[in-house]
Design an enzyme around this catalytic site. Sequence first.
Site, PDB file in Angstrom:
ATOM      1  N   ARG A   1      -3.976   5.082  -9.220  1.00 48.89           N
ATOM      2  CA  ARG A   1      -3.881   6.536  -9.096  1.00 48.89           C
ATOM      3  C   ARG A   1      -3.519   7.215 -10.412  1.00 48.89           C
ATOM      4  NH1 ARG A   1      -3.174   5.887  -3.177  1.00 48.89           N
ATOM      5  NH2 ARG A   1      -1.144   4.919  -3.043  1.00 48.89           N
TER       6      ARG A   1
ATOM      7  N   LYS B   1       0.836  -1.200   0.000  1.00 47.40           N
ATOM      8  CA  LYS B   1       0.000   0.000   0.000  1.00 47.40           C
ATOM      9  C   LYS B   1       0.873   1.253   0.000  1.00 47.40           C
ATOM     10  CE  LYS B   1      -4.397  -1.045  -0.109  1.00 47.40           C
ATOM     11  NZ  LYS B   1      -5.392  -0.611   0.835  1.00 47.40           N
ATOM     12  N   ASP B   2       0.632   2.179   0.911  1.00 48.19           N
ATOM     13  CA  ASP B   2       1.389   3.429   0.907  1.00 48.19           C
ATOM     14  C   ASP B   2       2.622   3.367   1.801  1.00 48.19           C
ATOM     15  OD1 ASP B   2      -0.092   4.612  -0.969  1.00 48.19           O
ATOM     16  OD2 ASP B   2      -1.263   5.891   0.360  1.00 48.19           O
ATOM     17  N   GLY B   3       3.015   2.178   2.170  1.00 42.37           N
ATOM     18  CA  GLY B   3       4.246   2.052   2.946  1.00 42.37           C
ATOM     19  C   GLY B   3       5.432   1.971   1.999  1.00 42.37           C
TER      20      GLY B   3
END
Lengths: 346, 608
Positions: B406, B222-224
């Site tokens: 995105r 994910k956003d890690g």
Amino acid sequence: MKQEDNVSVAPGEAVGVVAAQSIGEPGTQMVLRTFHTAGITSVVTTKGLPRIIEIVDARKRPKFPIMRIWPEKEIAKRYEKVREIWRKVEEVKTSAVISNFEEDLKAGTMLLHLDREKMGLYELSAKTIISKISKKEGTDASMAGDDIIKVKYKAKSVEATRKAFVEILGMAIVGIKGIIKANVQQADDGSFYITTSGSNMEEVINVEGVDKDMLYSNDIFEVYRVYGIEAARNIIAYELTEVIKDEGFTVSQRHIALVADGMTFTGKIKSIGRHGVAGEKESVFARAAYEETVKHFTNASFFGERDMLKGVAENIIIGKQIGLGTGLVKLEVKKEDLKKIKPKND
Amino acid sequence: MADEQRCAVYLDGRVIGYVKDGAAFAEEVRTNRRTGVVSGEINVAYIKGLNEVHINADRGRVRKPYIVVEKGQSKMTDELKEKLKNKEIDYNYLVRRGIIEYLDAEEEEEIRAAVDTKSINRHTTHLEIDPAAMFGLTFSTSVFPEYNQVGRHPVSANFIKQSQGLYAVNFNNRYDARAYLLYYPQLPIVNSTTYRTLNINRHPSGQNFVIALATYYGYNMKDGFVLNRGAIDRGLGRSLFYRTYSDEERRYPGGQQDHFKIPAATTEGYLGEHAYSKLSEDGIIEQELPVAEGDVLIGKVSPPRFLEEQTSFGIGEERNRDNSVTLRSGEEGIVDSVMLSETTGATKTVKVRVRNIKIPEIGDKFASRHGQKGVAALIVDEKDMPFTKDGIRPDILLDPLAFPSRMTLGQMLETLAGKAGSLGGKFFDGTPFSGEGRARVDEYGKILEGFGFDKFGDEVLYDGRTGKKFEARVFTGIVYFNRLLHMVSTKLQVRSRGPVQILTHQPTEGKPRKGGLRFGEMERDALVGYGASLLIKDRMLDQSDKADVWVCRECGDIGYYDYVKNVAVCPVDPGATLEKVEISYAFKLLLDEIKSLHILPRIKMKSE
Ligand SMILES: [Zn+2]
């Protein structure tokens, strides 16, 4: 084990909270604005969250009442017969069948120029219009030319005359009061039925040819007045189901049925909220915790009320274990069994 | 004139007269403005729907410059451009001559502005000075935004606002309540016109990170993302955090006032000798002293809250209160600077600025200029990071899955451009709407190929832990990243036990008070739904405001325990027997408040 035991609710299950959460959660995702669906049927209804609020608040009248009128089985497939019902149902005002009018307030006369085309649509004759207008006290109507009706009204003042004329223009010539618009529609099986904007069950039920068992209105209080509390309970459940389904969500019938039952089990329609279910809780603390804290405490002191601490909210307030779920059961040990327990020797 | 035929003219919101043809009148005012007959600060708008002309000449309107277009021709001719280049004329000349005019929000409403010269048609009335001029200051520092999905732009603008950098060159003389300062701000390899024109390249707010779109044993989901410890040790993302504490010697009615000094041990609320140990004689801390939680920065004593407090010995001795400023809980640092001054009210004031080095750690937030944020999920020793044939180890490993949904292709392009720029030793321009799309990719690809790299930026990577070659080639390059001001060290907090509120006896809320997390109504309802009755009791009573209260058996009122006589007493009937009852303190408080309504609540108990 019977199948029934599998699906029945366990004792101590917090059905109310679960129902509230199950209906409330999809509610957060629903459209907040009232929106109208315009189409050939031109029946406007409230949808989404506003409609749910309308139902749950037990509003005396929905913002957009509608009806569905089914004719009796024998005539259901005969368009002419259904159209006859339609003609009796839709409210036609004087203003709807005239092209324009001239008024002479001083003389107390008004000339109505009839619109033959519109009259034909509703199959009205000038005679019916005249007889209907004449029914108003102090009014005298007669033909004054081919397409003109002359209305005379004796009044003391100009204002009173004007008021009477406005009343005459808004008068229902045929149809039932409150049925603003009606449309004949055809179901999948070929039978015809009528949808309406505006609702008046009390009168529609008496119209000849209407199937009294199939009459539908989204006005809950009207259903309650005409068919009784059981029907009202069903219409609440049905309306909730339909609104939720319309938005593309699925909520188990049990939650909806519980809400409908909760609103009607006293024999009257109660809202969920301050003036209804929540406001009539037995516990003073539970009521005070919800709204109008001081009012509930002072009233409780006037009447010397007691709080037996049976509900959930009051037990959380005082810090007792709640009587739900695991708090429903108490463990008891027989005295004889206690003797059986022997200390362990390490 | 009939109302429909006349058009009201408003000046700064007031009707000043009527005209026949509003649109023509507005046009006339406009022409006069361009020719200099009326001031250039005037804006005029004809509002069709209302049939009104609004003339605005008041202050405080935000205005934006546009090039005037007449009859499908930009008034900014090639000849003028040449003159401007040769410095024969300047910008103000263009404004004076009505070639460039400033429009306010109301006048802007009815214009037809073309983004560039190519898109001028017969309806066009104005032309943007530059396509990038349609963006604000913050967003114009973004590069290649035209390749990104629209939804990422506001996100991106938000992140740029939150980035740490060199926020002001005089930071050393400032006493901001909070300030963040990046150690080694870098100029972005891919920058834009705005960077140059607004001098942002003199005080940038980020660094060029070597990135690779690769996974790392599942740590960068994910956003890690995974950070390279070696890069951090070399100063990547390192920043300073300043916090200013201030206080003043306030004066009180009656001639009393506060005093900066080390409080005496007899002072009310004395924090103990240790807390004041770092203060110098004047009661204010010294510069460059390391301070930790609980240390007093400014020692201050205030006069007692109530004058001449009554004690059992008559009028008591005046006891001053300790009103010292201590370092915030959970923080530490070094006293950076101390400033003594006087307020306008002629009272002494002190400002103490504490500085702390914030080295990137797990949980710190970073973002690129494309709305791609991420949180450091793992910091890996340099030796364990994947490496290329040249021995390059990425600073940061991003999850490749951050891109498909995105659709921030601008960042892909920046990765490529950044890589090409770093190899070729030059900066690239990423000004919004200035590029030619594909041509750019080819240009960067050519440079990369010239240096022996893959033209699409892919590289063969070797696992730092095993030394084995990765089967897939990995997209690697350089992207400008900002370190955002959300850092774990300013947010992390745990509580198992701690302070409670005086009034309710319930745990405090919020980090500065070492508070707990609220177990709110909805959380409670969830547990009720599960029927977890003992867990509810645990949260709402045992771990919160449990209180033992003595309740009278006879009258049901609340009594107290007399520790001298060792007996529980009912205030109504001293002889009555009482029972110890476990209730929430909030309920006891509720009973007290009900009593204040002149209602006596009684608790009836069942005998056990
Ligand atoms: Zn007592």
